[in-house]
Enzyme design. Structure first.
Site, PDB file in Angstrom:
ATOM      1  N   ASN A   1      78.504  69.386  30.953  1.00  0.00           N
ATOM      2  CA  ASN A   1      77.066  68.166  31.098  1.00  0.00           C
ATOM      3  C   ASN A   1      78.149  66.856  30.304  1.00  0.00           C
ATOM      4  O   ASN A   1      78.456  66.975  29.557  1.00  0.00           O
ATOM      5  CB  ASN A   1      75.579  68.458  30.136  1.00  0.00           C
ATOM      6  CG  ASN A   1      74.728  69.233  31.079  1.00  0.00           C
ATOM      7  OD1 ASN A   1      74.992  68.426  32.579  1.00  0.00           O
ATOM      8  ND2 ASN A   1      74.112  69.954  30.870  1.00  0.00           N
TER       9      ASN A   1
ATOM     10  N   HIS B   1      70.135  65.526  37.457  1.00  0.00           N
ATOM     11  CA  HIS B   1      69.038  65.561  35.973  1.00  0.00           C
ATOM     12  C   HIS B   1      67.986  64.735  36.334  1.00  0.00           C
ATOM     13  O   HIS B   1      67.152  63.837  35.421  1.00  0.00           O
ATOM     14  CB  HIS B   1      69.276  65.844  34.792  1.00  0.00           C
ATOM     15  CG  HIS B   1      70.161  66.967  33.910  1.00  0.00           C
ATOM     16  ND1 HIS B   1      70.415  66.935  32.767  1.00  0.00           N
ATOM     17  CD2 HIS B   1      70.294  67.472  34.608  1.00  0.00           C
ATOM     18  CE1 HIS B   1      70.995  68.270  32.174  1.00  0.00           C
ATOM     19  NE2 HIS B   1      70.767  68.880  33.981  1.00  0.00           N
TER      20      HIS B   1
ATOM     21  N   ARG C   1      76.121  67.738  19.569  1.00  0.00           N
ATOM     22  CA  ARG C   1      74.837  67.698  20.008  1.00  0.00           C
ATOM     23  C   ARG C   1      73.682  67.021  19.072  1.00  0.00           C
ATOM     24  O   ARG C   1      72.617  66.359  19.472  1.00  0.00           O
ATOM     25  CB  ARG C   1      73.829  69.459  20.425  1.00  0.00           C
ATOM     26  CG  ARG C   1      72.803  69.274  20.960  1.00  0.00           C
ATOM     27  CD  ARG C   1      72.463  70.108  21.827  1.00  0.00           C
ATOM     28  NE  ARG C   1      71.257  70.032  23.468  1.00  0.00           N
ATOM     29  CZ  ARG C   1      70.546  70.950  23.458  1.00  0.00           C
ATOM     30  NH1 ARG C   1      71.510  72.299  23.897  1.00  0.00           N
ATOM     31  NH2 ARG C   1      69.540  71.058  24.354  1.00  0.00           N
TER      32      ARG C   1
ATOM     33  N   ARG D   1      65.897  70.125  19.658  1.00  0.00           N
ATOM     34  CA  ARG D   1      66.067  70.794  20.697  1.00  0.00           C
ATOM     35  C   ARG D   1      67.270  72.065  20.559  1.00  0.00           C
ATOM     36  O   ARG D   1      68.121  72.807  20.166  1.00  0.00           O
ATOM     37  CB  ARG D   1      67.019  70.720  22.650  1.00  0.00           C
ATOM     38  CG  ARG D   1      67.442  72.197  23.334  1.00  0.00           C
ATOM     39  CD  ARG D   1      66.198  72.024  23.401  1.00  0.00           C
ATOM     40  NE  ARG D   1      66.483  73.596  24.241  1.00  0.00           N
ATOM     41  CZ  ARG D   1      65.953  74.865  24.013  1.00  0.00           C
ATOM     42  NH1 ARG D   1      65.444  75.051  23.268  1.00  0.00           N
ATOM     43  NH2 ARG D   1      66.903  75.912  24.882  1.00  0.00           N
TER      44      ARG D   1
ATOM     45  N   TYR E   1      64.119  67.310  34.896  1.00  0.00           N
ATOM     46  CA  TYR E   1      64.845  66.259  34.112  1.00  0.00           C
ATOM     47  C   TYR E   1      64.187  65.269  34.161  1.00  0.00           C
ATOM     48  O   TYR E   1      64.049  63.863  33.585  1.00  0.00           O
ATOM     49  CB  TYR E   1      65.768  66.470  33.821  1.00  0.00           C
ATOM     50  CG  TYR E   1      66.980  67.289  33.245  1.00  0.00           C
ATOM     51  CD1 TYR E   1      66.929  66.851  31.372  1.00  0.00           C
ATOM     52  CD2 TYR E   1      67.265  68.794  33.382  1.00  0.00           C
ATOM     53  CE1 TYR E   1      67.777  68.187  30.651  1.00  0.00           C
ATOM     54  CE2 TYR E   1      66.675  69.493  32.563  1.00  0.00           C
ATOM     55  CZ  TYR E   1      67.715  69.250  31.562  1.00  0.00           C
ATOM     56  OH  TYR E   1      68.527  70.303  30.762  1.00  0.00           O
TER      57      TYR E   1
ATOM     58  N   CYS F   1      75.340  71.814  38.580  1.00  0.00           N
ATOM     59  CA  CYS F   1      73.692  71.959  37.820  1.00  0.00           C
ATOM     60  C   CYS F   1      73.200  72.938  38.409  1.00  0.00           C
ATOM     61  O   CYS F   1      72.745  72.855  39.481  1.00  0.00           O
ATOM     62  CB  CYS F   1      72.908  70.588  37.758  1.00  0.00           C
ATOM     63  SG  CYS F   1      71.031  70.702  36.548  1.00  0.00           S
ATOM     64  N   ASP F   2      72.595  74.306  37.311  1.00  0.00           N
ATOM     65  CA  ASP F   2      71.914  74.934  37.514  1.00  0.00           C
ATOM     66  C   ASP F   2      70.160  74.854  37.892  1.00  0.00           C
ATOM     67  O   ASP F   2      68.821  75.367  38.085  1.00  0.00           O
ATOM     68  CB  ASP F   2      71.941  76.378  36.498  1.00  0.00           C
ATOM     69  CG  ASP F   2      72.067  76.107  35.632  1.00  0.00           C
ATOM     70  OD1 ASP F   2      70.736  74.903  34.826  1.00  0.00           O
ATOM     71  OD2 ASP F   2      72.462  76.775  34.095  1.00  0.00           O
TER      72      ASP F   2
HETATM   73  P1  NAD Z   1      78.083  75.841  23.041  1.00  0.00           P
HETATM   74  O1  NAD Z   1      78.610  74.560  22.211  1.00  0.00           O
HETATM   75  O2  NAD Z   1      77.885  77.332  23.108  1.00  0.00           O
HETATM   76  O3  NAD Z   1      79.809  76.628  24.121  1.00  0.00           O
HETATM   77  C1  NAD Z   1      80.595  75.712  25.091  1.00  0.00           C
HETATM   78  C2  NAD Z   1      82.181  75.190  24.162  1.00  0.00           C
HETATM   79  O4  NAD Z   1      83.198  74.897  24.884  1.00  0.00           O
HETATM   80  C3  NAD Z   1      81.977  75.887  22.455  1.00  0.00           C
HETATM   81  O5  NAD Z   1      83.267  77.405  22.535  1.00  0.00           O
HETATM   82  C4  NAD Z   1      83.604  74.983  22.338  1.00  0.00           C
HETATM   83  O6  NAD Z   1      84.821  75.130  21.003  1.00  0.00           O
HETATM   84  C5  NAD Z   1      84.102  75.070  23.668  1.00  0.00           C
HETATM   85  N1  NAD Z   1      85.192  73.386  23.647  1.00  0.00           N
HETATM   86  C6  NAD Z   1      84.187  72.860  23.130  1.00  0.00           C
HETATM   87  N2  NAD Z   1      84.986  71.580  23.606  1.00  0.00           N
HETATM   88  C7  NAD Z   1      86.372  72.456  24.359  1.00  0.00           C
HETATM   89  C8  NAD Z   1      87.625  71.692  25.160  1.00  0.00           C
HETATM   90  N3  NAD Z   1      87.992  70.243  24.947  1.00  0.00           N
HETATM   91  N4  NAD Z   1      87.916  72.426  25.811  1.00  0.00           N
HETATM   92  C9  NAD Z   1      87.522  73.645  25.839  1.00  0.00           C
HETATM   93  N5  NAD Z   1      86.408  74.421  25.155  1.00  0.00           N
HETATM   94  C10 NAD Z   1      86.229  73.965  24.575  1.00  0.00           C
HETATM   95  O7  NAD Z   1      77.820  75.382  24.595  1.00  0.00           O
HETATM   96  P2  NAD Z   1      76.486  75.807  26.025  1.00  0.00           P
HETATM   97  O8  NAD Z   1      75.058  75.896  25.434  1.00  0.00           O
HETATM   98  O9  NAD Z   1      76.931  77.273  26.035  1.00  0.00           O
HETATM   99  O10 NAD Z   1      76.730  74.634  26.505  1.00  0.00           O
HETATM  100  C11 NAD Z   1      78.595  74.617  27.650  1.00  0.00           C
HETATM  101  C12 NAD Z   1      78.035  73.864  28.315  1.00  0.00           C
HETATM  102  O11 NAD Z   1      77.190  74.453  29.136  1.00  0.00           O
HETATM  103  C13 NAD Z   1      77.764  72.699  27.998  1.00  0.00           C
HETATM  104  O12 NAD Z   1      78.184  71.702  28.327  1.00  0.00           O
HETATM  105  C14 NAD Z   1      76.111  72.271  28.598  1.00  0.00           C
HETATM  106  O13 NAD Z   1      75.254  71.161  28.886  1.00  0.00           O
HETATM  107  C15 NAD Z   1      76.554  73.328  30.088  1.00  0.00           C
HETATM  108  N6  NAD Z   1      75.745  73.177  30.882  1.00  0.00           N
HETATM  109  C16 NAD Z   1      75.082  72.806  32.075  1.00  0.00           C
HETATM  110  C17 NAD Z   1      74.387  73.497  32.609  1.00  0.00           C
HETATM  111  C18 NAD Z   1      73.872  72.527  33.922  1.00  0.00           C
HETATM  112  O14 NAD Z   1      73.029  72.858  34.672  1.00  0.00           O
HETATM  113  N7  NAD Z   1      75.278  71.980  34.799  1.00  0.00           N
HETATM  114  C19 NAD Z   1      73.767  74.779  32.490  1.00  0.00           C
HETATM  115  C20 NAD Z   1      74.419  75.329  31.138  1.00  0.00           C
HETATM  116  C21 NAD Z   1      75.289  74.070  30.284  1.00  0.00           C
HETATM  117  C1  G6P Z   2      69.443  73.186  32.139  1.00  0.00           C
HETATM  118  C2  G6P Z   2      70.149  71.636  32.659  1.00  0.00           C
HETATM  119  C3  G6P Z   2      71.157  72.246  32.106  1.00  0.00           C
HETATM  120  C4  G6P Z   2      71.071  73.024  30.780  1.00  0.00           C
HETATM  121  C5  G6P Z   2      70.736  73.885  30.103  1.00  0.00           C
HETATM  122  C6  G6P Z   2      70.450  74.437  28.824  1.00  0.00           C
HETATM  123  O1  G6P Z   2      70.108  74.300  32.841  1.00  0.00           O
HETATM  124  O2  G6P Z   2      70.454  72.484  33.692  1.00  0.00           O
HETATM  125  O3  G6P Z   2      72.186  71.410  32.094  1.00  0.00           O
HETATM  126  O4  G6P Z   2      72.358  72.422  29.625  1.00  0.00           O
HETATM  127  O5  G6P Z   2      69.472  73.600  30.746  1.00  0.00           O
HETATM  128  O6  G6P Z   2      69.637  73.113  28.293  1.00  0.00           O
HETATM  129  P1  G6P Z   2      69.488  73.487  27.038  1.00  0.00           P
HETATM  130  O7  G6P Z   2      69.198  72.342  26.572  1.00  0.00           O
HETATM  131  O8  G6P Z   2      68.233  74.881  27.111  1.00  0.00           O
HETATM  132  O9  G6P Z   2      70.308  73.391  26.002  1.00  0.00           O
HETATM  133 MN    MN Z   3      71.993  71.035  34.620  1.00  0.00          MN
END
Ligand code: NAD
Ligand code: G6P
Ligand code: MN
Length: 468
Positions: A147, A200, A93, A288, A268, A170-171
């Site tokens: 994502n 987004h 990231r 970020r 977004y 997505c949240d």
């Molecule tokens: P993070 O880095 O804290 O945690 C992600 C975890 O996934 C890690 O423990 C990592 O080891 C694991 N991982 C990586 N590749 C993997 C694989 N191939 N198989 C199994 N595990 C794997 O990340 P985070 O900030 O907690 O976010 C997690 C994900 O959720 C990210 O993709 C983030 O963008 C997404 N997210 C999406 C939304 C949304 O609105 N769609 C909201 C919040 C977070």
């Molecule tokens: C929002 C978005 C997610 C994103 C999250 C955290 O909930 O919908 O897609 O992963 O924010 O974003 P941040 O930049 O705080 O890690």
């Molecule tokens: Mn999202």
């Protein structure tokens, strides 16, 4: 009574502890037999897993809880897979966000060049993960948050065209509407929303009062426009120092509403519509990523470690009895007092979807789904984020009707970019890769695109698939 088996993929995610807490709260409407965390990083997951062990032992002892890096243990006999992986981890990231700044471009997790680099890793790993889950659990619902969800959704459409139980969500829209409804004295549980866009990159176009059927979106927008200065002052006061990313985002969001006061935009959209403002939010050496590492990640992991070392929560400062007791008898029927969303909206939104699925409630929720006429003046193949009816066997989108020229132009540009990227990955085409980067509104220059691709290839190392 059916009890469900759940796997959380990305067990070491910063969102997993909160999600597990919500599962504990909702033991009546969503009864569980087994919860397993799955991650490829055993060390990282152990911290969250040890918290989970204490949590389930104390508040939900009937549940068989474990964490693993073994696919068979994780995916065998699963009813639901909740997926929140970060392909390449936070280290990647950092590259996604820093490299674009070198070229005077926005560096962001899901938008612009960084989102494309992340998209490449995510598509590759999500396809593998879905195949692995399907090997052991053919019928499980796979609900994905990972994502960049728009790009993951586009890839799922192509690679798993007949699999109706993969849902990308997505949240953010839920968070946005939840923040604006109080302005007109309403709560999320009291409304149904119409929304369209790419993930987004979208807009609420109707907010319907469930009781009266009245569209209250004009009231919300009118409130923002007429109280703009006051709301900006309040939003500014809530920004906790320069690092409060979301405080700043929602402060700027008010301006976007005032400038285009006929729909409620996703936060977004700011990256595409106000690139200068968004660019100036960060610098090459501070994005970020730095805030998440020092903030959310540090806090979540320190919390998990403290609970694990105590070995208990009940009777300690981490006791959640008061928080969960109103819910242990909660049936899952949403009403105006439903507040389990005061847990993080992330977990709440996912569980609302699950409750609608298991009870075949046919509630409206936003998911990513193939356009096919939802918005008839957009490409039928687009994976739109759109209001859909969530049932036990299927998810059926509601027709939205045509959209304005402005939004259509923005979305078609972004969709071309995302579609080209996915095709580039699946066909290993470096020509399409260059097209995708050049097409992106936040890059917009083939020379910059070429230079960035070179940098990303190097930074991604083994994560970068072959393009030729
Ligand atoms: P993070 O880095 O804290 O945690 C992600 C975890 O996934 C890690 O423990 C990592 O080891 C694991 N991982 C990586 N590749 C993997 C694989 N191939 N198989 C199994 N595990 C794997 O990340 P985070 O900030 O907690 O976010 C997690 C994900 O959720 C990210 O993709 C983030 O963008 C997404 N997210 C999406 C939304 C949304 O609105 N769609 C909201 C919040 C977070
Ligand atoms: C929002 C978005 C997610 C994103 C999250 C955290 O909930 O919908 O897609 O992963 O924010 O974003 P941040 O930049 O705080 O890690
Ligand atoms: Mn999202």
């Amino acid at each position: 009574m059916k009890k469900y088996n759940v796997v959380i993929c990305g067990g070491g995610s910063t969102y997993t502890p909160d999600m597990m807490e919500l599962l504990v709260m909702l033991q009546k409407p969503f009864p569980l037999n087994k919860v397993v965390l799955y991650d490829i990083d055993a060390e990282r997951q152990e911290v969250v897993g040890e918290f989970g062990r204490v949590l389930f032992k104390e508040y939900y002892p009937d549940v068989e809880f474990s964490y693993t890096t073994d696919k068979e243990n994780a995916f065998d006999g699963i009813d639901f897979a909740f997926v929140q992986i970060r392909a390449g981890g936070l280290e990647q990231r950092k590259n996604d966000e820093q490299i674009p700044y070198k070229y005077g471009r926005i560096g962001q997790e899901t938008c612009g060049a960084g989102g494309l680099s992340y998209g490449i890793r995510s598509v590759v790993q999500m396809i593998d993960l879905i195949n692995d889950i399907r090997e052991y659990s053919k019928e499980a619902w796979i609900i994905n948050y990972s994502n960049p969800a728009a790009i993951v959704a586009e890839a799922c459409k192509i690679v798993f065209p007949d699999d109706k139980k993969i849902v990308n969500i997505c949240d953010m829209p839920t968070d946005v509407i939840g923040r604006y409804l109080p302005l007109v004295g309403k709560k999320r549980s009291e409304v149904d929303c119409m929304y369209f866009g790419l993930n987004h990159y979208g807009w609420f176009t109707k907010v319907l009062d469930k009781k009266t059927g009245k569209d209250i979106l004009p009231d919300i927008l009118n409130y923002v426009v007429t109280h703009y200065e006051e709301l900006r002052e309040e939003a500014k006061a809530r920004i906790r120092g320069e690092d409060d990313h979301w405080g700043i985002v929602f402060y700027n969001h008010l301006t976007m509403i005032k400038d285009f006061p006929y729909s409620l935009p996703n936060t977004y959209n700011l990256y595409y519509m106000y690139p200068k403002l968004s660019y100036e939010h960060y610098t090459a050496n501070h994005t970020r990523y730095d805030e998440v590492v020092a903030g959310r990640e540090a806090n979540v992991f320190s919390f998990c470690r403290k609970v694990a070392s105590l070995g208990k929560m009940i009777g300690t400062e981490f006791d959640i009895t008061d928080k969960i007791s109103p819910y242990t008898e909660f049936s899952g029927e949403m009403n105006s007092e439903t507040v389990y969303a005061d847990n993080d909206v992330h977990a709440a939104y996912l569980v609302e979807l699950v409750l609608s699925i298991i009870n075949n409630k046919k509630e409206m929720a936003l998911v990513m789904i193939k356009n096919d006429g939802i918005v008839d003046n957009l490409d039928p193949g687009m994976m739109l984020e759109a209001t859909s009816i969530i049932g036990k066997e299927d998810i059926i989108p509601l027709k939205h009707g045509p959209i304005g020229q402005f939004e259509k132009g923005l979305l078609e540009n972004q969709y071309a970019c995302e579609k080209l990227l996915v095709e580039a990955i699946l066909e290993h085409s470096d020509q399409k890769l260059l097209q995708a980067f050049t097409e992106n509104r936040l890059i917009g220059d083939a020379d910059v695109a070429k230079a960035m691709i070179k940098d990303f290839k190097e930074a991604n190392g083994d994560y970068w698939p072959e393009f030729k």
